[in-house]
Motif scaffolding. Structure first.
Motif, PDB file in Angstrom:
ATOM      1  N   GLY A   1     -40.580  43.437  16.095  1.00  0.00           N
ATOM      2  CA  GLY A   1     -39.212  43.461  15.603  1.00  0.00           C
ATOM      3  C   GLY A   1     -38.945  44.740  14.829  1.00  0.00           C
ATOM      4  O   GLY A   1     -39.873  45.393  14.351  1.00  0.00           O
ATOM      5  N   THR A   2     -37.669  45.072  14.732  1.00  0.00           N
ATOM      6  CA  THR A   2     -37.234  46.271  14.022  1.00  0.00           C
ATOM      7  C   THR A   2     -36.025  45.924  13.163  1.00  0.00           C
ATOM      8  O   THR A   2     -35.084  45.298  13.651  1.00  0.00           O
ATOM      9  CB  THR A   2     -36.827  47.382  15.007  1.00  0.00           C
ATOM     10  OG1 THR A   2     -37.911  47.644  15.879  1.00  0.00           O
ATOM     11  CG2 THR A   2     -36.428  48.647  14.290  1.00  0.00           C
ATOM     12  N   VAL A   3     -36.054  46.319  11.904  1.00  0.00           N
ATOM     13  CA  VAL A   3     -34.895  46.146  11.027  1.00  0.00           C
ATOM     14  C   VAL A   3     -33.908  47.262  11.348  1.00  0.00           C
ATOM     15  O   VAL A   3     -34.265  48.437  11.353  1.00  0.00           O
ATOM     16  CB  VAL A   3     -35.304  46.178   9.544  1.00  0.00           C
ATOM     17  CG1 VAL A   3     -34.081  46.149   8.635  1.00  0.00           C
ATOM     18  CG2 VAL A   3     -36.243  45.028   9.234  1.00  0.00           C
ATOM     19  N   THR A   4     -32.656  46.886  11.614  1.00  0.00           N
ATOM     20  CA  THR A   4     -31.642  47.875  11.986  1.00  0.00           C
ATOM     21  C   THR A   4     -30.587  48.089  10.916  1.00  0.00           C
ATOM     22  O   THR A   4     -29.867  49.079  10.945  1.00  0.00           O
ATOM     23  CB  THR A   4     -30.932  47.457  13.293  1.00  0.00           C
ATOM     24  OG1 THR A   4     -30.338  46.169  13.113  1.00  0.00           O
ATOM     25  CG2 THR A   4     -31.909  47.431  14.456  1.00  0.00           C
ATOM     26  N   ARG A   5     -30.494  47.154   9.951  1.00  0.00           N
ATOM     27  CA  ARG A   5     -29.448  47.278   8.924  1.00  0.00           C
ATOM     28  C   ARG A   5     -29.838  46.472   7.690  1.00  0.00           C
ATOM     29  O   ARG A   5     -30.381  45.378   7.808  1.00  0.00           O
ATOM     30  CB  ARG A   5     -28.133  46.749   9.494  1.00  0.00           C
ATOM     31  CG  ARG A   5     -26.973  46.783   8.551  1.00  0.00           C
ATOM     32  CD  ARG A   5     -25.704  46.259   9.231  1.00  0.00           C
ATOM     33  NE  ARG A   5     -24.656  46.099   8.244  1.00  0.00           N
ATOM     34  CZ  ARG A   5     -23.754  45.135   8.253  1.00  0.00           C
ATOM     35  NH1 ARG A   5     -23.749  44.242   9.208  1.00  0.00           N
ATOM     36  NH2 ARG A   5     -22.839  45.067   7.318  1.00  0.00           N
ATOM     37  N   ARG A   6     -29.534  47.025   6.514  1.00  0.00           N
ATOM     38  CA  ARG A   6     -29.718  46.324   5.234  1.00  0.00           C
ATOM     39  C   ARG A   6     -28.362  46.287   4.535  1.00  0.00           C
ATOM     40  O   ARG A   6     -27.659  47.301   4.490  1.00  0.00           O
ATOM     41  CB  ARG A   6     -30.707  47.058   4.345  1.00  0.00           C
ATOM     42  CG  ARG A   6     -32.120  47.091   4.878  1.00  0.00           C
ATOM     43  CD  ARG A   6     -33.024  47.875   3.957  1.00  0.00           C
ATOM     44  NE  ARG A   6     -33.158  47.206   2.676  1.00  0.00           N
ATOM     45  CZ  ARG A   6     -34.225  46.498   2.295  1.00  0.00           C
ATOM     46  NH1 ARG A   6     -35.245  46.387   3.103  1.00  0.00           N
ATOM     47  NH2 ARG A   6     -34.268  45.921   1.117  1.00  0.00           N
ATOM     48  N   TYR A   7     -28.003  45.124   3.978  1.00  0.00           N
ATOM     49  CA  TYR A   7     -26.697  44.994   3.316  1.00  0.00           C
ATOM     50  C   TYR A   7     -26.699  43.752   2.430  1.00  0.00           C
ATOM     51  O   TYR A   7     -27.661  42.989   2.424  1.00  0.00           O
ATOM     52  CB  TYR A   7     -25.575  44.919   4.348  1.00  0.00           C
ATOM     53  CG  TYR A   7     -25.698  43.752   5.307  1.00  0.00           C
ATOM     54  CD1 TYR A   7     -24.971  42.591   5.110  1.00  0.00           C
ATOM     55  CD2 TYR A   7     -26.540  43.810   6.417  1.00  0.00           C
ATOM     56  CE1 TYR A   7     -25.080  41.516   5.976  1.00  0.00           C
ATOM     57  CE2 TYR A   7     -26.653  42.758   7.290  1.00  0.00           C
ATOM     58  CZ  TYR A   7     -25.924  41.606   7.066  1.00  0.00           C
ATOM     59  OH  TYR A   7     -26.042  40.554   7.928  1.00  0.00           O
ATOM     60  N   GLU A   8     -25.605  43.554   1.688  1.00  0.00           N
ATOM     61  CA  GLU A   8     -25.421  42.355   0.874  1.00  0.00           C
ATOM     62  C   GLU A   8     -24.248  41.561   1.422  1.00  0.00           C
ATOM     63  O   GLU A   8     -23.223  42.129   1.783  1.00  0.00           O
ATOM     64  CB  GLU A   8     -25.167  42.718  -0.581  1.00  0.00           C
ATOM     65  CG  GLU A   8     -26.432  43.113  -1.285  1.00  0.00           C
ATOM     66  CD  GLU A   8     -26.350  42.888  -2.782  1.00  0.00           C
ATOM     67  OE1 GLU A   8     -25.597  41.989  -3.222  1.00  0.00           O
ATOM     68  OE2 GLU A   8     -27.049  43.606  -3.483  1.00  0.00           O
ATOM     69  N   GLU A   9     -24.450  40.235   1.486  1.00  0.00           N
ATOM     70  CA  GLU A   9     -23.391  39.341   1.934  1.00  0.00           C
ATOM     71  C   GLU A   9     -23.641  37.970   1.321  1.00  0.00           C
ATOM     72  O   GLU A   9     -24.792  37.536   1.224  1.00  0.00           O
ATOM     73  CB  GLU A   9     -23.385  39.237   3.463  1.00  0.00           C
ATOM     74  CG  GLU A   9     -22.241  38.397   4.016  1.00  0.00           C
ATOM     75  CD  GLU A   9     -22.210  38.421   5.520  1.00  0.00           C
ATOM     76  OE1 GLU A   9     -22.375  37.349   6.116  1.00  0.00           O
ATOM     77  OE2 GLU A   9     -22.031  39.501   6.095  1.00  0.00           O
ATOM     78  N   ALA A  10     -22.566  37.303   0.932  1.00  0.00           N
ATOM     79  CA  ALA A  10     -22.652  35.961   0.343  1.00  0.00           C
ATOM     80  C   ALA A  10     -23.597  35.936  -0.859  1.00  0.00           C
ATOM     81  O   ALA A  10     -24.307  34.953  -1.084  1.00  0.00           O
ATOM     82  CB  ALA A  10     -23.077  34.936   1.392  1.00  0.00           C
ATOM     83  N   GLY A  11     -23.639  37.046  -1.609  1.00  0.00           N
ATOM     84  CA  GLY A  11     -24.451  37.116  -2.813  1.00  0.00           C
ATOM     85  C   GLY A  11     -25.945  37.274  -2.600  1.00  0.00           C
ATOM     86  O   GLY A  11     -26.718  37.064  -3.518  1.00  0.00           O
TER      87      GLY A  11
END
Length: 82
Positions: free
Chosen positions: A41-51
């Motif tokens: 697997g590969t991480v493609t995006r990091r972000y914050e959502e729903a706290g």
């Protein structure tokens, strides 16, 4: 279906079973008894959502011939700072 389970296990070993928010797969070829399956697997995006901090990624299961058996995407919550 078993191959999708292998990929799901790979993901839950990485992020924890309670942290997987979305998991979708597409079957590309059949897997036969005796095949050796490798999941990555590969991480493609990091972000914050729903706290919570989240990651999106892509995953794949490949047989011993290098043929893609399953492709997929996922979203998971991760502890802050990881």
């Amino acid at each position: 279906m078993l191959t999708a389970g292998f990929v799901a296990r790979c993901l839950t070993d990485f992020v924890g079973a309670g942290n997987l928010r979305r998991y979708k797969v597409r079957f590309a070829t059949r897997v036969w008894p005796g095949d050796t399956i490798t999941c990555t697997g590969t991480v493609t995006r990091r972000y914050e959502e729903a706290g919570e901090a989240r990651i999106d990624g892509e995953c794949v299961a490949i047989n011993q011939k290098g043929e893609t058996a399953v492709t997929g995407t996922f979203t998971a919550a991760v502890p802050a700072g990881v």
